[in-house]
Structures are given as C-alpha cells and as structure tokens.
Enzyme design. Structure first.
Site: not given
Ligand SMILES: *Cc1c(COP(=O)(O)O)cnc(C)c1O
Length: 404
Positions: A181, A201, A203, A328
């Site tokens: 993040q 990551s 996305h 959920c």
């Molecule tokens: C989304 C997220 C992940 C997981 O990442 P992916 O690429 O979707 O496996 C791990 N840690 C945090 C803090 C995230 O927000």
C-alpha cells in the site's frame, strides 16, 4: 460523473491506460520467452524485463539485480518469510510480526509455526502503530526476522519503518516489509530505511493483476532465501517459472508513472481525503476516524459511524464502491481484526467504512460521497432505537439488557 463511483483503491486499482499501452506489444508481436537465449524474440523480452527491473528498483532506492519477480505480494510475502525461515534455520527460529498485518503474512506465520517456528505477534496501540520498545524487548538470540508492513490496507496507518530498520540492523535481524500500500503512494527507500526485503504488487499501483516483486538485499547484508518453487532456476534461483513478460513490463511502467507523479498525486489525494474527513465529521456526530491521522497514507480514510451498521450503510450508498469493516465469512459477519486490534469494540468495527481514494478520484465524486453518506447515515440513525437512547442521554454501557 460515472456510476458506481469507485472508492476502494486499497482493494485494487484500475489499469492506467499508459501501462496497458506499454504492455500490449508483449502480448502480441513481442511474445518471446525472456529465458530464450538463441534468438531475438528472447532477447527482446529479456531487455523489456531488465528495463522493468530498473524502473521498480528506482522507485524504492534499490538496484535492478535486487528485484525478484513473483505472481503478486501474497507470493512475495510467502517467499520472504518461508525463504528466510528455511535458509536461516540454523541461526534461529523466531519471527516477529504484528497483529494488523495482511493475512498473507499472518497465515504464512501460522504455517511456519506448525513447522517449528516461534512467532511473536506484536499488538498495536490505539492509533494502529506498533510500540518500538515492545519490538526491542521481543527480540531474542533466536530472532531471525522482523516482518512489519509499511502501511496498512484497512486504516492506511504508516509504521515507523526507518526506526524498525535501525533496530533490526542494530540487532543483526533481517527486516521484511509488506509495502504493497505504500510503494508508489509515499516515498520508500530501502537503503535509507535499512529494509532487507520488501513486497510490492502491480494491481495496487495501476498495474496489472497477478504480478508483483520481492526486493531482496544483495549487500550489507546479502540476504539469501530458500526457493519455494523448484524448476528452471529463474530469478537468481529464488523463483522458478517463465517470467510473465507483459505483466512485468506493466509493473515497471506503473512504477515509473508513480515515481514521476507521486509528489502531485499524493498532495491532490490528501486534500480530497481531508475534505471528505472534515465534511463527514462536521455533518455527523458520533463519527470517529480509525487509526492515526498523522501517520497515514494520503489516500486513506477509515471512519466508524456509531449506531449505524456498516452493511446497511453500504446498501444505502450502493452507487459508491467502498468496503466495510466487516469481513463476510461464510455465514457470519466478523468484525475486522485490524479495527479490533486498535481496541475498537465490535459495534464500532461493524459500523466502519474504508474510503480508498486514487488516481481517478475527482472532487465532484468526493462532494457526491459527502452528500450521500451524510444523508444515509442520518436516515439510518432515525431508525435506530440505540441512537434515540443516546440522544436522550442514556448511558448505553450501563443499560442492563434482558433477553425475552
Ligand atoms: C493486496 C495486498 C496484499 C496481497 O497482494 P496480491 O498481489 O493481491 O497477492 C498483501 N498485502 C497488502 C497490504 C495488500 O494490500
């Protein structure tokens, strides 16, 4: 305005058009395998991968050789924790993490615990930050790794990463951070902050889904990991598997754009977030911000609206895509473990909403959300007997409830 309004950028982000444009050739004419050494198709793909490595490294103050490509941050976290636990098993078996980590870290720790590791899960304070004295006290002779996230995905709270890095270095313990993040949203520098491993990551930063990276320090100290995937020995032996070239090109481009635009983007989003926060707190009483406001991502707001069920609120504002503080799970609604870790009661955790702003959020959308949330919360409270009692000055914590 386009409806529904997307305000859930911590869950995922749309692909930036510029990222897609960069990826397209690698899904069509430039389809080579980056590991093919005998022809131009392979060389072309490899060159694109190396460019992406540099773009990613440059966003976090690393060098290209320190970037290991993965399928996403879940895999990056798994590789960092399991890879260290296995590689350094002779040195020790103790790992320190925190209660508000992502499940990709917490569940990996649970698995390692079954295999003989000892895990310390640090609590957080009411503002969501870990206590550095508790961290220091938790370190033992057997500690091999500290894994603390850079910024939280629910409440946006940014941990004191530089201080944690300093403590880890002082004690000779490796430091991994889940920076999904934080990267691309706030300045991150693995050198300055003594970070040994970092997960990111695609996305979450306007890149494609299914691609991520793990930064693995090569010098001072040189971090070694036991591979969790056996095969062709790609990525310096740490992660076998044919590289996802278009995805990697997209991740690189996404990092480059974030690096260029972070100063203006973060300022713009912080201003919009602050407008949203001030207006909601001014319009509605008994409304609380979860987590530190000072140590926080510019694009995050997490608010509890007392006497309102988060799920009802979500239904009331169904033209706005946000997340509630209830997860959920099968039949039951579990309050968020992150909010509970901050000491929020189940009620407040259930009445919380996460607003995640991003690159395509407009001021017009913020104004709409302010109006809509205010209207729906007021309406729901009109129907709430508890809110009535609160208004009459009855102390609800002292009421003796009886079941009939
Ligand atoms: C989304 C997220 C992940 C997981 O990442 P992916 O690429 O979707 O496996 C791990 N840690 C945090 C803090 C995230 O927000």
């Amino acid at each position: 305005m386009n409806f529904p309004i997307y305000m859930d950028y911590h869950a995922t982000t749309p692909l930036d058009q510029r990222v897609l444009d960069g990826m397209m050739p690698y899904m069509t004419s430039k389809f080579g395998n980056a590991a093919s050494r005998n022809h131009s198709f392979g060389w072309e793909a490899e060159e694109a991968v190396e460019t992406a490595r540099k773009q990613i490294a440059s966003l976090i103050g690393a060098t290209a050789k320190e970037i290991v490509f993965t399928s996403g941050a879940t895999e990056s976290n798994n590789l960092a924790l399991k890879g260290v636990a296995e590689m350094y098993a002779e040195r020790g078996n103790h790992i320190i993490t925190a209660s508000t980590e992502h499940k990709a870290t917490l569940d990996t720790c649970k698995r390692l615990e079954k295999h003989g590791c000892r895990i310390t899960i640090l609590p957080v304070m009411a503002d969501g930050l870990i206590d550095l004295d508790m961290l220091r006290e938790a370190i033992t002779e057997k500690t091999i790794l500290i894994s603390i996230m850079y910024a939280n995905n629910e409440i946006g709270v940014v941990q004191p990463i530089a201080e944690i890095g300093r403590i880890a270095k002082e004690k000779g313990v490796l430091f991994h951070t889940d920076a999904v993040q934080a990267t691309g949203k706030i300045p991150v520098d693995v050198t300055k902050d003594n970070i040994d491993m970092l997960s990111l990551s695609g996305h979450k930063i306007y890149g494609p889904k299914g691609v991520g990276a793990l930064y693995v320090r090569r010098r001072n100290p040189r971090v070694q990991l036991t591979a969790q995937m056996d095969g062709g020995g790609h990525e310096r032996g740490m992660r076998s598997g044919t590289l996802n070239v278009p995805g990697i090109v997209g991740l690189g481009k996404a990092c480059e754009i974030c690096r260029d635009e972070m100063p203006t983007e973060s300022k713009r989003l912080a201003a919009l977030r602050d407008k949203l926060k001030s207006a909601l707190l001014a319009n509605l009483d008994e409304t609380y911000v979860n987590g530190s406001i000072e140590h926080r991502l510019p694009n995050n707001l997490n608010i509890s609206f007392a006497y309102v069920e988060g799920e009802s609120l979500l239904m009331g504002i169904n033209d706005v895509a946000v997340s509630s503080g209830s997860a959920c799970t099968s039949a039951t609604l579990e309050p968020s473990y992150v909010l509970k870790a901050l000491g929020a009661g189940d009620d407040l955790a259930h009445s919380s909403i996460r607003f995640g702003l991003g690159r395509f959020t407009t001021e017009e959308e913020i104004d709409y959300v302010i109006g809509k949330v205010t209207e729906v919360v007021k309406k729901l409270r009109e129907l709430s007997p508890l809110y009535d009692m609160f208004k009459e000055g009855i102390d609800l914590s002292k009421v003796q409830w009886t079941a009939h």
